[in-house]
Design a protein around this motif. Structure first.
Motif: not given
Ligand code: MG
Ligand code: ATP
Length: 353
Positions: A152-155, A211-213
């Motif tokens: 998701e963080d790459q969207v 946090n996100k892993m």
């Molecule tokens: Mg990253």
């Protein structure tokens, strides 16, 4: 050349791969190997944006990620695992694409802002740091892929990439500004407007529950962890629950992990139900069951890894072969892009063997 659709995705060598990579992106990559031509980039130049003083670690992590990918089931015969630093077309496209994006648009990217905060980069980060967001559009578009399997963080990065593709096609290939994304290539555009293909779990939270892993946040279960290390990390998950008869939060990190990693859906439903009611089910017991399920999933990965552990020459061969396949496509793309943007003065040949 193959007629199968292509995908591109990859990892920055800032550490080892973990369960978040598996559920967010790599599992999907392994599935797509059957139907797509797959290109998996190791973004080693991007690792320099925050770690230019640690080239030795970047190299270690680069080789480690190849091992992790092979362990997880990426087949280097079918999929090209390649080095960003040895695909010159990517650097050339980065320069060209940097002209298509307003400076403020790049700096507004929420993932970039988040990274500056989480990684404590303050205001002394290198010029190259925000440039990596532009570079990533080139990493992707150099392969003219239909899709990009990512977490998701790459969207937001993908959105930037889609903008570059549209702008390039409109500016240099005569594609009209009303043309739908899926029709850009049919209308003469060099670049397809690629889709983000987010895995079933777009954002796996770390064992800290916050946090996100992430490989850089000390909250990850690594693919290369031993069975003992895995269980130890799972045991550390904090739920705040005091006794097996206290009703637990069915959405806390422990329950999320059960849902993701215990394959038997009926068993998961049962655990969650008992947990929510506080029906005599202790955290310790659940953690054992969860740790066992994760280890069962990792076991075949450990076996595959044993085949290339310790042997750098084999890993380097994998990278060399993958990079050669990557250069074939990326050079073709660069030629098309140069032709379209008026830079095609004559054909050049680089010996990228
Ligand atoms: Mg990253
Ligand atoms: P870093 O902390 O250095 O940014 P990272 O753990 O975020 O490392 P990346 O190399 O940036 O790893 O990400 C590689 C791919 O894995 C991306 O597609 C990213 O979205 C995905 N990914 C990484 N962490 C997670 C996670 N916790 N859950 C789901 N997907 C993830």
């Amino acid at each position: 050349m193959s007629e199968r659709p292509r995908i591109l995705t990859g990892d920055t060598p800032t550490g080892k791969l973990h369960l978040g990579h598996w559920v967010g992106s790599v599992k999907r990559r392994v599935e797509l190997q059957d139907s797509h031509d797959c290109f998996f980039i190791i973004a080693n130049m991007h690792a320099f944006t925050t770690r230019s003083d640690k080239p030795g670690e970047i190299r270690e992590d680069t080789l480690g990620i190849v091992r992790d990918l092979v362990a997880m089931g990426v087949d280097p015969e079918r999929s090209a695992i390649f080095l960003q630093s040895e695909v010159p077309a990517i650097a050339e496209l980065t320069f060209l694409f940097a002209m298509l994006l307003p400076y403020n648009r790049v700096m507004r990217n929420p993932t970039l802002k988040d990274e500056i905060k989480v990684k404590n980069l303050g205001d002394t980060y290198s010029f190259g740091f925000p440039l990596y967001a532009v570079g990533q559009t080139a990493d992707i578009l150099a392969f003219r892929p239909v899709g990009v399997p990512v977490g998701e963080d790459q969207v937001p990065h993908l959105e930037l990439t889609r903008e570059v593709a549209r702008r390039f096609n409109q500016m240099y290939c005569g594609v009209g500004d009303k043309v739908e994304d899926d029709h850009h290539v049919a209308e003469g555009g060099v670049f397809p407007v690629p889709r983000a293909d987010v895995g079933r779990v777009g954002r796996l939270v770390g064992i800290d529950g916050d946090n996100k892993m992430s490989k850089s946040l000390n909250n990850a279960v690594f693919i290369s962890d031993t069975a003992k290390q895995v269980q130890k990390k799972i045991n550390k998950i904090y739920t705040g629950r005091q006794s097996p008869t206290e009703p637990g939060d069915p959405n806390n990190v422990l329950m999320q992990y059960c849902e993701i990693f215990i394959p038997d859906a009926d068993r998961v439903a049962e655990i969650k139900d008992q947990y929510a009611r506080g029906a005599d089910i202790g955290d310790g017991h659940i953690k054992q069951e969860l740790g066992a399920a994760i280890n069962e999933m990792l076991e075949p990965m450990r076996e595959r890894r044993a085949g290339i552990e310790g042997d750098d020459a084999t890993v380097i061969d994998i990278l060399k072969s993958g990079t050669s396949r990557a250069n074939a496509i990326a050079e073709e793309t660069l030629e098309m892009a140069k032709e379209a943007s008026g830079l095609g003065y004559f054909k050049r040949r680089l010996d990228l063997g």
